[in-house]
Design an enzyme around this catalytic site. Structure first.
Site, PDB file in Angstrom:
ATOM      1  N   HIS A 251     -11.342 -35.768  -3.827  1.00  0.00           N
ATOM      2  CA  HIS A 251     -12.702 -35.675  -3.318  1.00  0.00           C
ATOM      3  C   HIS A 251     -13.697 -36.052  -4.413  1.00  0.00           C
ATOM      4  O   HIS A 251     -13.432 -35.868  -5.599  1.00  0.00           O
ATOM      5  CB  HIS A 251     -13.005 -34.247  -2.849  1.00  0.00           C
ATOM      6  CG  HIS A 251     -12.147 -33.798  -1.712  1.00  0.00           C
ATOM      7  ND1 HIS A 251     -10.872 -33.316  -1.889  1.00  0.00           N
ATOM      8  CD2 HIS A 251     -12.393 -33.754  -0.374  1.00  0.00           C
ATOM      9  CE1 HIS A 251     -10.356 -32.995  -0.714  1.00  0.00           C
ATOM     10  NE2 HIS A 251     -11.253 -33.247   0.221  1.00  0.00           N
TER      11      HIS A 251
ATOM     12  N   LEU B 220      -6.877 -39.935  -2.947  1.00  0.00           N
ATOM     13  CA  LEU B 220      -7.089 -38.806  -2.051  1.00  0.00           C
ATOM     14  C   LEU B 220      -7.905 -37.673  -2.667  1.00  0.00           C
ATOM     15  O   LEU B 220      -8.031 -36.601  -2.088  1.00  0.00           O
ATOM     16  CB  LEU B 220      -5.740 -38.270  -1.554  1.00  0.00           C
ATOM     17  CG  LEU B 220      -4.885 -39.304  -0.804  1.00  0.00           C
ATOM     18  CD1 LEU B 220      -3.568 -38.690  -0.363  1.00  0.00           C
ATOM     19  CD2 LEU B 220      -5.637 -39.867   0.398  1.00  0.00           C
TER      20      LEU B 220
ATOM     21  N   ASP C 217      -5.652 -47.693 -27.178  1.00  0.00           N
ATOM     22  CA  ASP C 217      -6.345 -48.978 -27.294  1.00  0.00           C
ATOM     23  C   ASP C 217      -7.026 -49.114 -28.653  1.00  0.00           C
ATOM     24  O   ASP C 217      -7.030 -50.206 -29.252  1.00  0.00           O
ATOM     25  CB  ASP C 217      -7.390 -49.082 -26.182  1.00  0.00           C
ATOM     26  CG  ASP C 217      -8.163 -50.384 -26.253  1.00  0.00           C
ATOM     27  OD1 ASP C 217      -7.518 -51.461 -26.279  1.00  0.00           O
ATOM     28  OD2 ASP C 217      -9.413 -50.341 -26.301  1.00  0.00           O
TER      29      ASP C 217
END
Length: 309
Positions: free
Chosen positions: A76, A74, A125
């Site tokens: 923008h 949701l 990672d």
């Protein structure tokens, strides 16, 4: 308190920001990557097998900020003007700080938070071969600026801002500010007044608006001089314009002052504050106050949620 991303039926929605003002917006977020002293030593020495850990995490954080709308449904799509990601290395943790900036109609909090999250996940990672149990946490918004986050408006308070470079330097007497202040105080408003150079009008408007006055009236800086910047500074803060008020002020002056047509003054609301630009001349101020005589109280009441509709 309502959740902005839910409609009246509780369904997820994308917030409509079409009517919001385009302003400069910035947000800073932070997080903490906690690991072992061994990993910290390897990061400091740039001695991990997956190349430069911090440089890679920084690039990943920036890339994550740029793709926030793809990751969080949701959000923008934003044209980011800047994203920075910085690290502070401690004995057993690496602090992550990200700042995102844009000029647009909605904030960049999620972009800054996403940059921190993606940078932290990249650190994990890059170091998991040495410490698979590292922890990424404490991700939070540190600060934001811009947009229309407004303070609670204080009833019957007002501010007068005089935009005059010479007045701010003490080279010209302020003839309009006291007239507006007197008019507001006669109407029952507790009023403060400031005089600033034209170049400082935007910062002063933001400062005054943050104090929550019910009314702000500016004088000066509405013409076509290269230094006149009051309308631009005002428009950046307005949620809704009141073009009829601005036009009425210009029309009031036209019969006796044809140059009133050159005024670019605006009127509108920023949150619960009414903002009106008046010219820098005593005649222009008199015309503006004559218009506001019949409008201001009703307008302030409507903005506050009362008055007749």
């Amino acid at each position: 308190m309502n959740l902005t991303h839910l409609d009246s039926d509780g369904r997820a929605r994308m917030v409509d920001v079409g009517d919001k003002a385009i302003t400069k917006r910035s947000a800073t977020a932070a997080g903490l990557f906690t690991t072992t002293p061994e990993v910290i030593a390897l990061v400091r020495a740039d001695d991990l097998p997956k190349a430069d850990v911090l440089a890679t995490a920084r690039i990943a954080g920036i890339a994550g900020a740029k793709r926030t709308s793809e990751l969080i449904p949701l959000c923008h799509q934003l044209a980011l003007s800047s994203v920075t990601v910085d690290f502070e290395i401690g004995d057993t943790a690496i602090g992550i700080t990200a700042t995102a900036k844009t000029t647009g109609k909605t904030g960049v909090e999620m972009e800054a938070l996403t940059a921190v999250a993606i940078a932290g996940l990249t650190l994990h990672d890059m170091t998991k071969a040495v410490d698979p149990h590292s922890v990424l946490g404490e991700i939070r918004l540190v600060s934001k600026s811009g947009g229309k986050s407004r303070p609670t408006v204080q009833p019957k308070t007002a501010a007068v801002i005089v935009a005059s470079t010479q007045g701010a330097a003490g080279l010209r007497d302020d003839t309009t500010g006291p007239r507006i202040t007197e008019w507001l105080e006669a109407a029952g408003y507790v009023t403060e007044k400031s005089v600033v150079a034209d170049a400082d009008i935007a910062a002063e408007l933001e400062r005054v608006l943050a104090t929550g006055p019910a009314v702000i009236i500016t004088t000066g800086g509405t013409g076509m001089s290269p230094t006149d910047a009051t309308p631009e500074a005002t428009r950046a803060l307005l949620d809704r314009e009141l073009p009829g008020v601005a036009e009425a002020i210009r029309a009031r002056g036209l019969p006796h002052a044809p140059k009133a047509a050159l005024s670019r003054g605006l009127a509108g609301t920023a949150g619960g504050t009414v903002i009106v630009n008046l010219p820098g001349s005593t005649g222009g101020v008199a015309d503006g106050l004559a218009v506001l005589d019949d409008l201001l109280e009703h307008l302030v009441a409507q903005v506050a949620g009362g008055g007749q509709h």
